[in-house]
Design a protein around this motif. Structure first.
Motif, PDB file in Angstrom:
ATOM      1  N   PRO A 156       0.804  -1.230   0.000  1.00 41.64           N
ATOM      2  CA  PRO A 156       0.000   0.000   0.000  1.00 41.64           C
ATOM      3  C   PRO A 156       0.836   1.278   0.000  1.00 41.64           C
ATOM      4  N   GLY A 160       0.339   4.119  -2.956  1.00 47.60           N
ATOM      5  CA  GLY A 160       0.044   5.525  -2.690  1.00 47.60           C
ATOM      6  C   GLY A 160       1.098   6.460  -3.231  1.00 47.60           C
ATOM      7  N   CYS A 163       0.636   6.798  -6.977  1.00 53.73           N
ATOM      8  CA  CYS A 163      -0.557   7.610  -7.270  1.00 53.73           C
ATOM      9  C   CYS A 163      -0.287   9.091  -7.062  1.00 53.73           C
ATOM     10  N   SER A 172      -6.348   3.122  -9.075  1.00 51.09           N
ATOM     11  CA  SER A 172      -6.080   4.052  -7.983  1.00 51.09           C
ATOM     12  C   SER A 172      -7.392   4.366  -7.273  1.00 51.09           C
ATOM     13  N   HIS A 234       0.509   3.003   3.940  1.00 52.20           N
ATOM     14  CA  HIS A 234       0.617   4.406   3.567  1.00 52.20           C
ATOM     15  C   HIS A 234       0.009   5.271   4.657  1.00 52.20           C
ATOM     16  N   TYR A 239      -5.405   4.365   0.666  1.00 52.23           N
ATOM     17  CA  TYR A 239      -4.576   3.453  -0.119  1.00 52.23           C
ATOM     18  C   TYR A 239      -4.495   2.083   0.547  1.00 52.23           C
TER      19      TYR A 239
END
Length: 320
Positions: A156, A160, A163, A172, A234, A239
């Motif tokens: 994760p 993140g 993204c 996403s 994250h 996320y």
């Protein structure tokens, strides 16, 4: 003099060394399988294996850069961070360049590749350099043209970061994320032709609509499989929740994320993730790369003694 500058600017591949953190040196070397001799290549692979050994604790990876195969390393860009005083490697990223076709035109997708950081060096802000710096350098060298990137992960924290660093990422949890025809086309080609880049076996499945690789840890990357609790989380819960809902960690699923490095992403990276200590070196490298991209064609045109592509040398005058 003109030929001197042509030789200086016509570097076949990147080999940059930058100071990105106090006491640390970051080297970006493109296609080491083509650039380095046997001894230098073996030393580089050993540095990568050293970081992997300390990171995993046990087990061994056998795909990609760890194979030591010159052909594989000829399609790779290695970002290696070492301690300045001791020369000890503490982190790396091995990016791969994947040839694909989009809208009938050949394209290159830069796969973000495997990132590893020595457990003793974590918490020093190295991930931002490992995930974004090399792609930014390639973006500058490419004349600031948007560049497709891909990423395969079940972590994760990495989902993140990708993204928030790059543009137009799918899949996403962020608002507005959608799978375009380009996303789907690239994902299909990557899964068809480039599974070996990220160690996914032929028996792994692929859910196209969600861009999820099912049972992914069967092609050399077995030792990277994690439970959800063991994967780095994250700081933004969405996320973590997204990965928990989309992936079966018991089976060993991965997200195949696809997006782009563009001007908006470059701005976000420069303002939010790039260490301040690396700015002077990056500025100098960026200027040189832009000169290489923008000025080199003019120099080619002016040098009438050699052939460059469609340009022909001027016929020499015959003396009687």
């Amino acid at each position: 003099m003109l030929r001197f500058w042509l030789k200086a600017l016509r570097r076949p591949a990147l080999d940059l060394t930058l100071t990105t953190h106090p006491g640390l040196v970051t080297r970006i070397i493109e296609r080491p399988g083509r650039q380095l001799d046997d001894a230098a290549l073996a030393a580089l692979v050993e540095q990568l294996r050293s970081v992997a050994g300390r990171t995993l604790g046990s087990g061994a990876l056998t795909y990609g850069v760890f194979s030591g195969e010159r052909e594989r390393l000829s399609q790779t860009i290695v970002t290696l961070i070492t301690e300045k005083e001791s020369g000890r490697p503490i982190a790396f990223n091995a990016l791969a360049q994947m040839g694909v076709t989009l809208n009938g035109e050949p394209q290159e997708v830069t796969h973000l590749g495997l990132v590893m950081v020595d457990p003793d060096a974590r918490g020093r802000g190295l991930s931002g350099v490992l995930y974004g710096l090399t792609v930014l350098v390639l973006f500058i060298r490419g004349g600031l043209r948007p560049r497709w990137i891909s990423n395969v992960t079940q972590v994760p924290g990495v989902v993140g970061m990708v993204c928030q660093t790059f543009s137009d990422i799918y899949p996403s949890p962020d608002a507005g994320a959608r799978q375009s025809f380009a996303h789907l086309t690239l994902a299909r080609q990557i899964m068809r032709d480039h599974r070996h880049v990220f160690g996914v076996g032929g028996e792994a499945g692929f859910d196209e609509g969600r861009s999820v690789i099912t049972d992914a840890y069967t092609g050399g990357s077995d030792d990277l499989k994690k439970s959800f609790d063991a994967a780095t989380q994250h700081r933004e819960p969405r996320y973590n929740a997204f990965c928990a809902s989309e992936l079966d960690y018991g089976r060993g699923d991965d997200l195949l994320q696809i997006g782009r490095m563009d001007l908006a992403a470059a701005r976000r990276y420069l303002l939010g993730q790039l260490p301040r200590a690396s700015l002077p070196g990056l500025l100098g490298a960026g200027v040189f790369l832009l000169l290489q991209r923008l000025v080199l064609p003019v120099l080619y045109w002016l040098d009438d003694g050699r052939r460059f592509g469609l340009l022909r040398p001027r016929p020499s005058k015959q003396t009687s």
